[in-house]
Design a protein around this motif. Sequence first.
Motif, PDB file in Angstrom:
ATOM      1  N   ILE A 154       0.844  -1.201   0.000  1.00  0.00           N
ATOM      2  CA  ILE A 154       0.000   0.000   0.000  1.00  0.00           C
ATOM      3  C   ILE A 154       0.879   1.249   0.000  1.00  0.00           C
ATOM      4  O   ILE A 154       0.633   2.205  -0.749  1.00  0.00           O
ATOM      5  N   VAL A 155       1.907   1.243   0.828  1.00  0.00           N
ATOM      6  CA  VAL A 155       2.835   2.387   0.875  1.00  0.00           C
ATOM      7  C   VAL A 155       3.464   2.593  -0.496  1.00  0.00           C
ATOM      8  O   VAL A 155       3.628   3.730  -0.962  1.00  0.00           O
ATOM      9  N   GLY A 156       3.830   1.506  -1.168  1.00  0.00           N
ATOM     10  CA  GLY A 156       4.411   1.603  -2.502  1.00  0.00           C
ATOM     11  C   GLY A 156       3.474   2.254  -3.490  1.00  0.00           C
ATOM     12  O   GLY A 156       3.887   3.075  -4.327  1.00  0.00           O
ATOM     13  N   HIS A 157       2.188   1.911  -3.418  1.00  0.00           N
ATOM     14  CA  HIS A 157       1.208   2.536  -4.314  1.00  0.00           C
ATOM     15  C   HIS A 157       1.102   4.033  -4.032  1.00  0.00           C
ATOM     16  O   HIS A 157       0.971   4.847  -4.955  1.00  0.00           O
ATOM     17  N   GLY A 158       1.172   4.403  -2.734  1.00  0.00           N
ATOM     18  CA  GLY A 158       1.127   5.820  -2.403  1.00  0.00           C
ATOM     19  C   GLY A 158       2.349   6.568  -2.905  1.00  0.00           C
ATOM     20  O   GLY A 158       2.236   7.671  -3.462  1.00  0.00           O
ATOM     21  N   ILE A 159       3.535   5.978  -2.730  1.00  0.00           N
ATOM     22  CA  ILE A 159       4.772   6.611  -3.209  1.00  0.00           C
ATOM     23  C   ILE A 159       4.745   6.750  -4.731  1.00  0.00           C
ATOM     24  O   ILE A 159       5.138   7.800  -5.275  1.00  0.00           O
ATOM     25  N   ALA A 160       4.274   5.722  -5.419  1.00  0.00           N
ATOM     26  CA  ALA A 160       4.180   5.793  -6.880  1.00  0.00           C
ATOM     27  C   ALA A 160       3.232   6.913  -7.300  1.00  0.00           C
ATOM     28  O   ALA A 160       3.496   7.649  -8.264  1.00  0.00           O
ATOM     29  N   GLY A 161       2.124   7.078  -6.564  1.00  0.00           N
ATOM     30  CA  GLY A 161       1.195   8.159  -6.859  1.00  0.00           C
ATOM     31  C   GLY A 161       1.808   9.525  -6.635  1.00  0.00           C
ATOM     32  O   GLY A 161       1.588  10.459  -7.418  1.00  0.00           O
ATOM     33  N   LEU A 162       2.588   9.670  -5.554  1.00  0.00           N
ATOM     34  CA  LEU A 162       3.268  10.935  -5.263  1.00  0.00           C
ATOM     35  C   LEU A 162       4.229  11.308  -6.387  1.00  0.00           C
ATOM     36  O   LEU A 162       4.193  12.438  -6.906  1.00  0.00           O
ATOM     37  N   PHE A 163       5.081  10.376  -6.787  1.00  0.00           N
ATOM     38  CA  PHE A 163       6.051  10.653  -7.839  1.00  0.00           C
ATOM     39  C   PHE A 163       5.360  10.906  -9.184  1.00  0.00           C
ATOM     40  O   PHE A 163       5.794  11.770  -9.962  1.00  0.00           O
ATOM     41  N   ALA A 164       4.288  10.176  -9.451  1.00  0.00           N
ATOM     42  CA  ALA A 164       3.547  10.387 -10.695  1.00  0.00           C
ATOM     43  C   ALA A 164       2.897  11.767 -10.706  1.00  0.00           C
ATOM     44  O   ALA A 164       2.851  12.436 -11.747  1.00  0.00           O
ATOM     45  N   GLY A 165       2.392  12.209  -9.555  1.00  0.00           N
ATOM     46  CA  GLY A 165       1.807  13.539  -9.465  1.00  0.00           C
ATOM     47  C   GLY A 165       2.826  14.625  -9.748  1.00  0.00           C
ATOM     48  O   GLY A 165       2.554  15.574 -10.486  1.00  0.00           O
ATOM     49  N   TRP A 166       4.021  14.485  -9.171  1.00  0.00           N
ATOM     50  CA  TRP A 166       5.077  15.468  -9.431  1.00  0.00           C
ATOM     51  C   TRP A 166       5.489  15.459 -10.900  1.00  0.00           C
ATOM     52  O   TRP A 166       5.705  16.512 -11.493  1.00  0.00           O
ATOM     53  N   THR A 167       5.587  14.281 -11.473  1.00  0.00           N
ATOM     54  CA  THR A 167       5.972  14.177 -12.887  1.00  0.00           C
ATOM     55  C   THR A 167       4.945  14.862 -13.776  1.00  0.00           C
ATOM     56  O   THR A 167       5.294  15.619 -14.690  1.00  0.00           O
ATOM     57  N   SER A 168       3.673  14.629 -13.506  1.00  0.00           N
ATOM     58  CA  SER A 168       2.613  15.181 -14.353  1.00  0.00           C
ATOM     59  C   SER A 168       2.503  16.695 -14.225  1.00  0.00           C
ATOM     60  O   SER A 168       1.973  17.363 -15.119  1.00  0.00           O
ATOM     61  N   ALA A 169       3.003  17.265 -13.108  1.00  0.00           N
ATOM     62  CA  ALA A 169       2.932  18.725 -12.912  1.00  0.00           C
ATOM     63  C   ALA A 169       3.679  19.478 -14.001  1.00  0.00           C
ATOM     64  O   ALA A 169       3.328  20.617 -14.328  1.00  0.00           O
ATOM     65  N   LEU A 170       4.695  18.867 -14.576  1.00  0.00           N
ATOM     66  CA  LEU A 170       5.466  19.523 -15.639  1.00  0.00           C
ATOM     67  C   LEU A 170       4.578  19.886 -16.820  1.00  0.00           C
ATOM     68  O   LEU A 170       4.711  20.961 -17.413  1.00  0.00           O
ATOM     69  N   LEU A 171       3.672  18.997 -17.164  1.00  0.00           N
ATOM     70  CA  LEU A 171       2.779  19.226 -18.298  1.00  0.00           C
ATOM     71  C   LEU A 171       1.459  19.857 -17.867  1.00  0.00           C
ATOM     72  O   LEU A 171       0.882  20.673 -18.593  1.00  0.00           O
ATOM     73  N   ALA A 172       0.988  19.485 -16.676  1.00  0.00           N
ATOM     74  CA  ALA A 172      -0.321  19.958 -16.224  1.00  0.00           C
ATOM     75  C   ALA A 172      -0.341  21.452 -15.937  1.00  0.00           C
ATOM     76  O   ALA A 172      -1.359  22.122 -16.163  1.00  0.00           O
ATOM     77  N   THR A 173       0.766  22.003 -15.435  1.00  0.00           N
ATOM     78  CA  THR A 173       0.760  23.409 -15.012  1.00  0.00           C
ATOM     79  C   THR A 173       0.396  24.372 -16.141  1.00  0.00           C
ATOM     80  O   THR A 173      -0.521  25.194 -15.969  1.00  0.00           O
ATOM     81  N   PRO A 174       1.052  24.350 -17.304  1.00  0.00           N
ATOM     82  CA  PRO A 174       0.650  25.303 -18.349  1.00  0.00           C
ATOM     83  C   PRO A 174      -0.755  25.049 -18.871  1.00  0.00           C
ATOM     84  O   PRO A 174      -1.479  25.998 -19.197  1.00  0.00           O
ATOM     85  N   MET A 175      -1.169  23.773 -18.941  1.00  0.00           N
ATOM     86  CA  MET A 175      -2.525  23.455 -19.408  1.00  0.00           C
ATOM     87  C   MET A 175      -3.565  24.010 -18.444  1.00  0.00           C
ATOM     88  O   MET A 175      -4.565  24.616 -18.846  1.00  0.00           O
ATOM     89  N   GLU A 176      -3.340  23.806 -17.146  1.00  0.00           N
ATOM     90  CA  GLU A 176      -4.289  24.302 -16.153  1.00  0.00           C
ATOM     91  C   GLU A 176      -4.267  25.822 -16.077  1.00  0.00           C
ATOM     92  O   GLU A 176      -5.304  26.447 -15.829  1.00  0.00           O
ATOM     93  N   HIS A 177      -3.101  26.415 -16.291  1.00  0.00           N
ATOM     94  CA  HIS A 177      -2.983  27.868 -16.289  1.00  0.00           C
ATOM     95  C   HIS A 177      -3.897  28.482 -17.361  1.00  0.00           C
ATOM     96  O   HIS A 177      -4.668  29.417 -17.090  1.00  0.00           O
ATOM     97  N   LEU A 178      -3.824  27.953 -18.572  1.00  0.00           N
ATOM     98  CA  LEU A 178      -4.689  28.448 -19.649  1.00  0.00           C
ATOM     99  C   LEU A 178      -6.153  28.195 -19.329  1.00  0.00           C
ATOM    100  O   LEU A 178      -7.014  29.053 -19.541  1.00  0.00           O
ATOM    101  N   LYS A 179      -6.458  27.013 -18.809  1.00  0.00           N
ATOM    102  CA  LYS A 179      -7.839  26.652 -18.493  1.00  0.00           C
ATOM    103  C   LYS A 179      -8.449  27.624 -17.488  1.00  0.00           C
ATOM    104  O   LYS A 179      -9.575  28.116 -17.675  1.00  0.00           O
ATOM    105  N   VAL A 180      -7.704  27.910 -16.425  1.00  0.00           N
ATOM    106  CA  VAL A 180      -8.216  28.790 -15.377  1.00  0.00           C
ATOM    107  C   VAL A 180      -8.494  30.186 -15.928  1.00  0.00           C
ATOM    108  O   VAL A 180      -9.564  30.765 -15.680  1.00  0.00           O
TER     109      VAL A 180
END
Length: 307
Positions: free
Chosen positions: A114-140
Motif C-alpha cells: 500500500i505504501v508503494g502505491h502511495g509513493i508511486a502516486g506521489l512521484f507520478a503527481g510530481w511528474t505530471s505537474a510539468l505538463l499539467a501546469t501550463p494546461m491548467e494555467h490556460l484553463k483557469v
Amino acid sequence: MAAESDSGHVRIVGAIAGVGSGLTKVAVGHGFDTVKTRMQCSPPETYKNAVDCFSKIVRNESVFALYKGATPPAVGWAAIDSLLLGSLHNYRLFLIGQGLTEPIPGSDGKRLTIVGHGIAGLFAGWTSALLATPMEHLKVKLQLQTQKSAADRVYKGPIDCAKQIVRSHGVLGLWSGFTGSLAFRSNFLWMFGSFEVLMRAFSNLNGTPYAVSTPTANFLSGGLGSFVYWIMAIPADNIKNRMMATPHDQPKPSFRTTARQIIAEGGYRGFFRGLGPTLLRAFPVNASALWVYEGLMRLLGAEKTRH
C-alpha cells in the motif's frame, strides 16, 4: 515478473491507457470544474454556493459557458493523464523491482505494498505537474472570463491566452503556479493509496454474496478514492488556481503570498472554497476515468501490480 516488466510493451501501456482516462475526465467533469474555479477565484460573495454559481453562469452566459476553457484540457488532459498514469505504472514496476513488496494471500507471488502505491502516486503527481501546469494555467484564465460575447473577452482562445502570457512573462510564465501545482499533485499519494486499499477491500468480498466484478470494483474504488484525494487536496488547489488566475499583466504571485491572501479574505475556511462542486464532480469523473484506465490496462495485457 522481472522479464515481463522490462518489455517495452508493458512500459508504454500505462501511457496509452492514460489517454482514455484524460478524455473521459474532460467529457464528464469540465462543467463542474468551471463552477469550482469560479467559486475559488472570484471575489468573495460573488456566488452564494455552487447552485447559485451554476445558475448565474447558465443564465448570464449560456449553458455552453460551462465548457469555457475546455479546449486545453480536451487536448491536454489526454496528454496529462498519459504522463500521470504512464509514469504511475512505471513507478509501480520500479518499486516492485526495488523489493517494496508483500506476499499475496493464498499465492506464492508478491505485490506492491500500500505504501508503494502511495509513493508511486506521489512521484507520478510530481511528474505530471510539468505538463499539467501550463494546461491548467490556460484553463483557469479562460474559465474566469464572464463576458457572454467572445469579442468582449481578454483572451480570444487558448492560443491567444498563451501568447499574451508569454509576451508579459516569457515562456516560463506559462508555468506560473508551478509550486501550487506541485503541492496539489502531491495528493495523488492519497488517490492511488486509497484506490488500492479499496480494491483490496472489494477483493476480500469475493466468494460472498456481496462480491463485485473487477470493473465494478475499479469504478467504485476510483469514485470513493477521489473523495479522500479531494478532501486532502482542496487547500492546495485553491492556492494553485488563485496563483494561475492572476492577470497576465501583473507580477506572478508566490505560493506563500497567495496562501496569506486567502487567509486574510476568508480565514482558513477560504482554503476549502469550491469543495462542494468538487465532491459532486469527484465521484463520476474519477470513477469513470479509472474504470476506463484499468479496463484499457487489462485489454492491453499489462502486467498486474495487484492481485
